[in-house]
Write a protein that holds these residues in place. Sequence first.
Motif, PDB file in Angstrom:
ATOM      1  N   LYS A 268      12.624  85.526  97.676  1.00 52.38           N
ATOM      2  CA  LYS A 268      13.597  85.119  98.693  1.00 52.38           C
ATOM      3  C   LYS A 268      12.911  84.284  99.781  1.00 52.38           C
ATOM      4  CE  LYS A 268      17.586  86.794 101.286  1.00 52.38           C
ATOM      5  NZ  LYS A 268      18.492  85.761 100.761  1.00 52.38           N
TER       6      LYS A 268
ATOM      7  N   GLU B  64      17.104  81.697 107.506  1.00 53.38           N
ATOM      8  CA  GLU B  64      17.971  80.926 106.594  1.00 53.38           C
ATOM      9  C   GLU B  64      19.093  80.213 107.360  1.00 53.38           C
ATOM     10  OE1 GLU B  64      18.286  83.189 102.244  1.00 53.38           O
ATOM     11  OE2 GLU B  64      19.843  83.458 103.778  1.00 53.38           O
ATOM     12  N   ALA B  65      19.703  80.940 108.325  1.00 56.11           N
ATOM     13  CA  ALA B  65      20.827  80.373 109.080  1.00 56.11           C
ATOM     14  C   ALA B  65      20.373  79.143 109.861  1.00 56.11           C
ATOM     15  CB  ALA B  65      21.418  81.425 110.020  1.00 56.11           C
TER      16      ALA B  65
ATOM     17  N   HIS C 111      28.997  84.391 106.541  1.00 53.10           N
ATOM     18  CA  HIS C 111      28.194  84.776 105.364  1.00 53.10           C
ATOM     19  C   HIS C 111      28.051  86.285 105.211  1.00 53.10           C
ATOM     20  CE1 HIS C 111      27.320  80.495 105.432  1.00 53.10           C
ATOM     21  NE2 HIS C 111      26.841  80.632 104.209  1.00 53.10           N
TER      22      HIS C 111
ATOM     23  N   LEU D  72      16.231  92.067 105.792  1.00 53.80           N
ATOM     24  CA  LEU D  72      17.145  91.000 105.357  1.00 53.80           C
ATOM     25  C   LEU D  72      17.734  90.256 106.552  1.00 53.80           C
ATOM     26  CD1 LEU D  72      19.051  92.488 102.287  1.00 53.80           C
ATOM     27  CD2 LEU D  72      17.616  90.417 102.351  1.00 53.80           C
TER      28      LEU D  72
ATOM     29  N   ILE E 151      26.648  83.169 110.581  1.00 54.73           N
ATOM     30  CA  ILE E 151      26.311  84.548 110.187  1.00 54.73           C
ATOM     31  C   ILE E 151      27.574  85.325 109.842  1.00 54.73           C
ATOM     32  CG2 ILE E 151      25.366  86.736 111.077  1.00 54.73           C
ATOM     33  CD1 ILE E 151      23.294  84.896 112.641  1.00 54.73           C
TER      34      ILE E 151
ATOM     35  N   GLN F 180      28.118  87.716 101.687  1.00 56.66           N
ATOM     36  CA  GLN F 180      26.902  87.358 100.953  1.00 56.66           C
ATOM     37  C   GLN F 180      25.723  88.238 101.389  1.00 56.66           C
ATOM     38  OE1 GLN F 180      26.255  83.036 100.895  1.00 56.66           O
ATOM     39  NE2 GLN F 180      24.051  83.487 101.043  1.00 56.66           N
ATOM     40  N   TYR F 181      25.632  88.490 102.685  1.00 55.23           N
ATOM     41  CA  TYR F 181      24.552  89.349 103.203  1.00 55.23           C
ATOM     42  C   TYR F 181      24.678  90.766 102.652  1.00 55.23           C
ATOM     43  CZ  TYR F 181      23.744  85.656 106.730  1.00 55.23           C
ATOM     44  OH  TYR F 181      23.485  84.476 107.363  1.00 55.23           O
TER      45      TYR F 181
ATOM     46  N   THR G 185      23.540  90.776  99.009  1.00 56.89           N
ATOM     47  CA  THR G 185      22.081  90.770  98.875  1.00 56.89           C
ATOM     48  C   THR G 185      21.511  92.154  99.195  1.00 56.89           C
ATOM     49  OG1 THR G 185      22.135  88.474  99.598  1.00 56.89           O
ATOM     50  CG2 THR G 185      19.973  89.544  99.529  1.00 56.89           C
TER      51      THR G 185
ATOM     52  N   HIS H 257      17.740  86.354 106.856  1.00 55.74           N
ATOM     53  CA  HIS H 257      18.996  85.615 107.022  1.00 55.74           C
ATOM     54  C   HIS H 257      19.008  84.810 108.312  1.00 55.74           C
ATOM     55  CE1 HIS H 257      20.867  88.874 104.249  1.00 55.74           C
ATOM     56  NE2 HIS H 257      20.404  87.875 103.547  1.00 55.74           N
ATOM     57  N   THR H 258      18.345  85.309 109.321  1.00 55.08           N
ATOM     58  CA  THR H 258      18.254  84.583 110.582  1.00 55.08           C
ATOM     59  C   THR H 258      17.574  83.240 110.360  1.00 55.08           C
ATOM     60  OG1 THR H 258      18.199  86.600 111.906  1.00 55.08           O
ATOM     61  CG2 THR H 258      17.230  84.617 112.898  1.00 55.08           C
TER      62      THR H 258
ATOM     63  N   THR I  25      21.766  90.589 113.046  1.00 58.53           N
ATOM     64  CA  THR I  25      21.274  89.285 112.598  1.00 58.53           C
ATOM     65  C   THR I  25      21.444  88.257 113.727  1.00 58.53           C
ATOM     66  OG1 THR I  25      21.947  89.903 110.357  1.00 58.53           O
ATOM     67  CG2 THR I  25      21.416  87.585 110.729  1.00 58.53           C
TER      68      THR I  25
END
Lengths: 475, 475
Positions: free
Chosen positions: A70, A164-165, A33, A157, A30, A36-37, A40, A161-162, A459
């Motif tokens: 997404k 996704e991670a 990234h 988000l 996290i 990137q977060y 987005t 992202h959580t 996150t």
Amino acid sequence: FSFQLWCVLVLFLSWSEVHNFQFEELAQYIDSHQEQYVETLREWIAIESDSSDVQRRADVQRMMSVTAEKLRKMQGNVEMVDIGLQQLPDGTTIPLPKVVTAQVGSDPSKLTVCVYGHVDVQPAKKEDGWATDPYNLTDIKGNLYGRGASDNKAPVLAWLHTVEAYQSLSIDLPVNVKFIIEGMEETGSNGLDAMVEAHNETFFSDVDYIIISDCGWLSRRPALTYGTRGNCYFFAEVVGPNKDLHSGVFGGTVIEPMTDLIGILGTFHSNICLYIHFSGSPEPALVSTEEREPPVVSHHEGVLARRWRHPTVSIHGIEGAFSASGSKTVIPAKVTGKFSIRQVPNMDPKEVEKQVCSHLEDVFAKRGSPNKLKVSMVIGAKPWLADIQHPLYEAGKAAVQKVFKVEPDMIREGGTIPVARTFQDVTGKSIIMLPIGGFDDGLHSQNEKISRYNYIEGTKLFAAFLHEVSQIKRD
Amino acid sequence: FSFQLWCVLVLFLSWSEVHNFQFEELAQYIDSHQEQYVETLREWIAIESDSSDVQRRADVQRMMSVTAEKLRKMQGNVEMVDIGLQQLPDGTTIPLPKVVTAQVGSDPSKLTVCVYGHVDVQPAKKEDGWATDPYNLTDIKGNLYGRGASDNKAPVLAWLHTVEAYQSLSIDLPVNVKFIIEGMEETGSNGLDAMVEAHNETFFSDVDYIIISDCGWLSRRPALTYGTRGNCYFFAEVVGPNKDLHSGVFGGTVIEPMTDLIGILGTFHSNICLYIHFSGSPEPALVSTEEREPPVVSHHEGVLARRWRHPTVSIHGIEGAFSASGSKTVIPAKVTGKFSIRQVPNMDPKEVEKQVCSHLEDVFAKRGSPNKLKVSMVIGAKPWLADIQHPLYEAGKAAVQKVFKVEPDMIREGGTIPVARTFQDVTGKSIIMLPIGGFDDGLHSQNEKISRYNYIEGTKLFAAFLHEVSQIKRD
């Protein structure tokens, strides 16, 4: 016996180590990234998804599509649910933004959580007093300014992202995760209640817990939210002459609707009085031990009690009267006072409605006015209160401890999040509010922001929470 | 002795006949020019001389020029008096419309009257609910619809046509006639008071009487107006938090300015109460014999007394609060209540101001609120009352009798015409209000009109009045 003990110890340590290892891995992922977060979030903020402005409806629909896209990339089983039409004041209709639902994972051996969020925003214009363009995310000293940053795009988000991670690191998701993301929250979640009811036996049937991250901390310390006040919003309309009159020509010859309206609203002497008049048997006003003042904030106990546990009345304004600058000499013919009561548990909206109407009709009748009074309750949203002994809150506390190394503030909201009560009443599921917004994020106000700290650590909090919640023994 | 008597009789009859003959000639001339008068009114109505809209200022200036041009054609000694600049709320300034003054005749052996009028209008848009284009004079069954038709363009034109008629028929004007025509009446006669004061020793020095025809009849019967109420307009501002707050988050933790404002305005229980509280020693409330109810109207005596002789309070509205449709949950940080008191003779605005401020500050103090209250009187226009025994009113009655064969209603206005009091206080001249507008002309409202009957017979009334006023013996 000592061998058995040894085995248990080894198993415990190895499980514990694996868990720790996984969290550290997730946290590092996290952190690495972060940019990137933020990018987005910048793309999401650039979409002016103002649900109150029908001219922006295409932007809201686009926001829903971007959200769905997404989720599809995360192999979510995504649906865009048509929830019908919105009736406009002029009688025409436009489509409501679709609700995005998704499911990541469907392992029946795991618990299933459902994350609620919204991606529409309040209106914002630079001219309102923003220091920056509200639709161009601007980083100033680690604060990310933009409309919807905290309410509710960054938290949504952070949830995506959580998941996704976990996926990127090939760490098995500890629970199945469902999403329900709407685009009308800022204008009253139009159509959502019916959608929840319609999908209660399908989408919600295998959901164990519902998570809402649409609120903020009380201080710099993370918080878990376990209650909101309700909202009984009233219109009191007084109608007199058949059109507005000149106050010179007619002043003194008619009983003026404004005088009547102000006379009856003037009987709301104070919140204390309201408390005595309207609250049947509200909760005890004393603050319980669990919600004692967090030491880091400057509020005193009484303030929080008044915000969370006491009912209150606010008079918002009057429609139909002269409201511009200058000095117009008008006798308005029809005026509508707008006021709302934030009620607390044990105050039923129906009972509040009955008592308010009867009180106003009573004081109006005593005036002997020839005008007509009509009182109506236009919103009757119930308060929501969770059981803080529920394992969900234990999971929340453990997650906060994991990420922030502190005990969370246990707080309520003075405001109302009606969907919480809808979820509770319709689905019967347990709900937790797990906020990551800062106490000073300026929701609905100028210069709304979320800090990088809250966004990124938030996150991590969600990542930790998914593990903690998976440890709950099913009822 | 009988010869002397005979001579007196012959002289009397011949004078009387000449006078009668002249009036009939004037009346016939006026009748035969009706269409021309309507066409000129059409041209004037087509100019959107809305003084409240700064975008229309060029139209108001054009209206002043058109007025001046018409007076020049009558050999009036015309001046366009620069009265300076208007300060706009944003700090910029624009020129005020020039005031047109004119003089027709300067025979020192004659009395001199000064006619006041205005050629600016209230705003009007077709969308406001007009049945016709407000700036295209439309004749429907003898009613001439258009913004400014009755207020005040047709009455001003009727005065100009009166003088023209005398001139065209080569009938010697019985009095010198001066004009003072302004273009800011509808927004408070900005700049006029100073202009009157500056010209008191010049333009007004040889004026005997001032005539105002900027009001209407009470019924279908002609009327003479001998009084107006005053207007003390107040702002009561209550300031609390430093910005608007969310009523959910903050409701119950702040004392709300709206609650305070409505609480103190709610002490204006009724007009009766106002009468007791604020009116030092107003006139007796009973209607005197002279102003007894005209039999043709359906009002009862009490209504007229309340309109003309009693003070009243009207609450017009609140600036700063929520005034739109819908249900916003805001705690307004700063609210300003607007109310006005129409006071009657013997009520001094300064005394009213003192009593109102002291009353509101008193009830506010009792609330123990942490908010700040500021009460200010933004308009303090005095009432005006004429002596109806004055020969001017006898002249008015005789003129009405001549044209309409009836006694006029003797009336007052519930509203305020501040310039009347200015003329009275600054120039010390006697004033008569000689209205020709109909009781149902809809001034300031949609579908304003004047009837052909009122317009044309009103012109005759002015023609007859000039003769009658010339018969007054100078004091």
